[in-house]
Scaffold this motif. Sequence first.
Motif, PDB file in Angstrom:
ATOM      1  N   ASP A  17       0.824  -1.212   0.000  1.00 27.15           N
ATOM      2  CA  ASP A  17       0.000   0.000   0.000  1.00 27.15           C
ATOM      3  C   ASP A  17       0.860   1.265   0.000  1.00 27.15           C
ATOM      4  OD1 ASP A  17      -2.230  -1.623   0.021  1.00 27.15           O
ATOM      5  OD2 ASP A  17      -2.708  -1.264   2.138  1.00 27.15           O
ATOM      6  N   TYR A  18       1.879   1.308   0.861  1.00 28.19           N
ATOM      7  CA  TYR A  18       2.756   2.478   0.909  1.00 28.19           C
ATOM      8  C   TYR A  18       3.512   2.656  -0.404  1.00 28.19           C
ATOM      9  CZ  TYR A  18       2.126   3.512   5.886  1.00 28.19           C
ATOM     10  OH  TYR A  18       1.612   3.877   7.106  1.00 28.19           O
ATOM     11  N   ARG A  19       3.973   1.562  -0.989  1.00 30.39           N
ATOM     12  CA  ARG A  19       4.683   1.657  -2.272  1.00 30.39           C
ATOM     13  C   ARG A  19       3.770   2.185  -3.368  1.00 30.39           C
ATOM     14  NH1 ARG A  19       8.633  -3.587  -2.916  1.00 30.39           N
ATOM     15  NH2 ARG A  19      10.302  -2.752  -1.636  1.00 30.39           N
ATOM     16  N   GLN A  20       2.546   1.666  -3.439  1.00 26.66           N
ATOM     17  CA  GLN A  20       1.597   2.126  -4.450  1.00 26.66           C
ATOM     18  C   GLN A  20       1.266   3.603  -4.249  1.00 26.66           C
ATOM     19  OE1 GLN A  20      -1.611  -0.684  -3.963  1.00 26.66           O
ATOM     20  NE2 GLN A  20      -0.740  -2.114  -5.453  1.00 26.66           N
ATOM     21  N   ALA A  22       3.129   5.916  -2.754  1.00 24.60           N
ATOM     22  CA  ALA A  22       4.301   6.730  -3.100  1.00 24.60           C
ATOM     23  C   ALA A  22       4.462   6.810  -4.616  1.00 24.60           C
ATOM     24  CB  ALA A  22       5.555   6.153  -2.441  1.00 24.60           C
ATOM     25  N   GLU A  23       4.269   5.712  -5.311  1.00 21.81           N
ATOM     26  CA  GLU A  23       4.405   5.702  -6.770  1.00 21.81           C
ATOM     27  C   GLU A  23       3.364   6.616  -7.419  1.00 21.81           C
ATOM     28  OE1 GLU A  23       3.713   2.519 -10.338  1.00 21.81           O
ATOM     29  OE2 GLU A  23       4.812   1.819  -8.573  1.00 21.81           O
ATOM     30  N   ALA A  24       2.137   6.557  -6.947  1.00 25.25           N
ATOM     31  CA  ALA A  24       1.080   7.409  -7.506  1.00 25.25           C
ATOM     32  C   ALA A  24       1.395   8.887  -7.264  1.00 25.25           C
ATOM     33  CB  ALA A  24      -0.270   7.041  -6.887  1.00 25.25           C
ATOM     34  N   ILE A  25       1.906   9.205  -6.097  1.00 25.52           N
ATOM     35  CA  ILE A  25       2.249  10.593  -5.789  1.00 25.52           C
ATOM     36  C   ILE A  25       3.411  11.051  -6.666  1.00 25.52           C
ATOM     37  CG2 ILE A  25       3.133  12.157  -4.012  1.00 25.52           C
ATOM     38  CD1 ILE A  25       1.554  10.384  -1.966  1.00 25.52           C
ATOM     39  N   ARG A  26       4.434  10.211  -6.814  1.00 29.52           N
ATOM     40  CA  ARG A  26       5.569  10.558  -7.682  1.00 29.52           C
ATOM     41  C   ARG A  26       5.097  10.800  -9.111  1.00 29.52           C
ATOM     42  NH1 ARG A  26       8.076   6.233  -4.976  1.00 29.52           N
ATOM     43  NH2 ARG A  26       9.379   7.007  -3.284  1.00 29.52           N
ATOM     44  N   ASP A  27       4.183   9.956  -9.595  1.00 31.39           N
ATOM     45  CA  ASP A  27       3.635  10.141 -10.940  1.00 31.39           C
ATOM     46  C   ASP A  27       2.918  11.485 -11.052  1.00 31.39           C
ATOM     47  OD1 ASP A  27       4.597   7.668 -11.711  1.00 31.39           O
ATOM     48  OD2 ASP A  27       2.643   6.656 -11.598  1.00 31.39           O
ATOM     49  N   ASP A  28       2.149  11.816 -10.020  1.00 33.10           N
ATOM     50  CA  ASP A  28       1.424  13.081 -10.011  1.00 33.10           C
ATOM     51  C   ASP A  28       2.398  14.265  -9.997  1.00 33.10           C
ATOM     52  OD1 ASP A  28      -1.085  14.150 -10.254  1.00 33.10           O
ATOM     53  OD2 ASP A  28      -1.524  14.150  -8.107  1.00 33.10           O
ATOM     54  N   LEU A  54       3.976  12.406   0.133  1.00 33.31           N
ATOM     55  CA  LEU A  54       5.031  11.482  -0.266  1.00 33.31           C
ATOM     56  C   LEU A  54       5.968  11.207   0.903  1.00 33.31           C
ATOM     57  CD1 LEU A  54       6.477   9.804  -2.412  1.00 33.31           C
ATOM     58  CD2 LEU A  54       7.651  11.907  -3.140  1.00 33.31           C
ATOM     59  N   ALA A  55       6.321  12.243   1.648  1.00 30.98           N
ATOM     60  CA  ALA A  55       7.191  12.059   2.816  1.00 30.98           C
ATOM     61  C   ALA A  55       6.527  11.135   3.838  1.00 30.98           C
ATOM     62  CB  ALA A  55       7.528  13.407   3.446  1.00 30.98           C
ATOM     63  N   GLU A  56       5.222  11.286   4.032  1.00 30.23           N
ATOM     64  CA  GLU A  56       4.496  10.405   4.957  1.00 30.23           C
ATOM     65  C   GLU A  56       4.511   8.962   4.463  1.00 30.23           C
ATOM     66  OE1 GLU A  56       0.527  11.710   5.739  1.00 30.23           O
ATOM     67  OE2 GLU A  56       1.190  13.605   6.615  1.00 30.23           O
ATOM     68  N   LEU A  61       6.729   3.520   4.876  1.00 28.19           N
ATOM     69  CA  LEU A  61       7.445   2.402   4.263  1.00 28.19           C
ATOM     70  C   LEU A  61       8.690   2.044   5.070  1.00 28.19           C
ATOM     71  CD1 LEU A  61       7.436   0.433   1.925  1.00 28.19           C
ATOM     72  CD2 LEU A  61       8.608   2.155   0.548  1.00 28.19           C
ATOM     73  N   ARG A  62       9.397   3.048   5.567  1.00 26.94           N
ATOM     74  CA  ARG A  62      10.574   2.772   6.413  1.00 26.94           C
ATOM     75  C   ARG A  62      10.163   2.063   7.705  1.00 26.94           C
ATOM     76  NH1 ARG A  62      11.922   7.815   4.378  1.00 26.94           N
ATOM     77  NH2 ARG A  62      11.187   8.867   6.262  1.00 26.94           N
TER      78      ARG A  62
END
Length: 108
Positions: A17-20, A22-28, A54-56, A61-62
Amino acid sequence: MADVFDPQGTLERLRRDYRQRAEAIRDDLARPHDADATERAGERQNDEVLQALLAEAEAGLRQVERARQRLAEGRYGLCRRCGQPIEPARLAALPVAELCLHCAGLER
């Protein structure tokens, strides 16, 4: 029969969930900005919000990765401060918890 808490499965779902997210936010964030100055100002504000989200997601994820490491080492579910077991209800609600309720209250 009550569901049995599965830390490995739960952490894997959180990780996905966190990876998805983050990826969606990076795409945006990578999308082109509008040429109109007024629109660009609004987009910059939106980008600031997206950067915070994204930071959250990356922080989450960490936390998941640290919890997975504890699971692999046999330390998952043990308070990193006092070494006592973390309450099962706390782990079910917050699978990345590193502290028992007592120690979490001491750190506030």
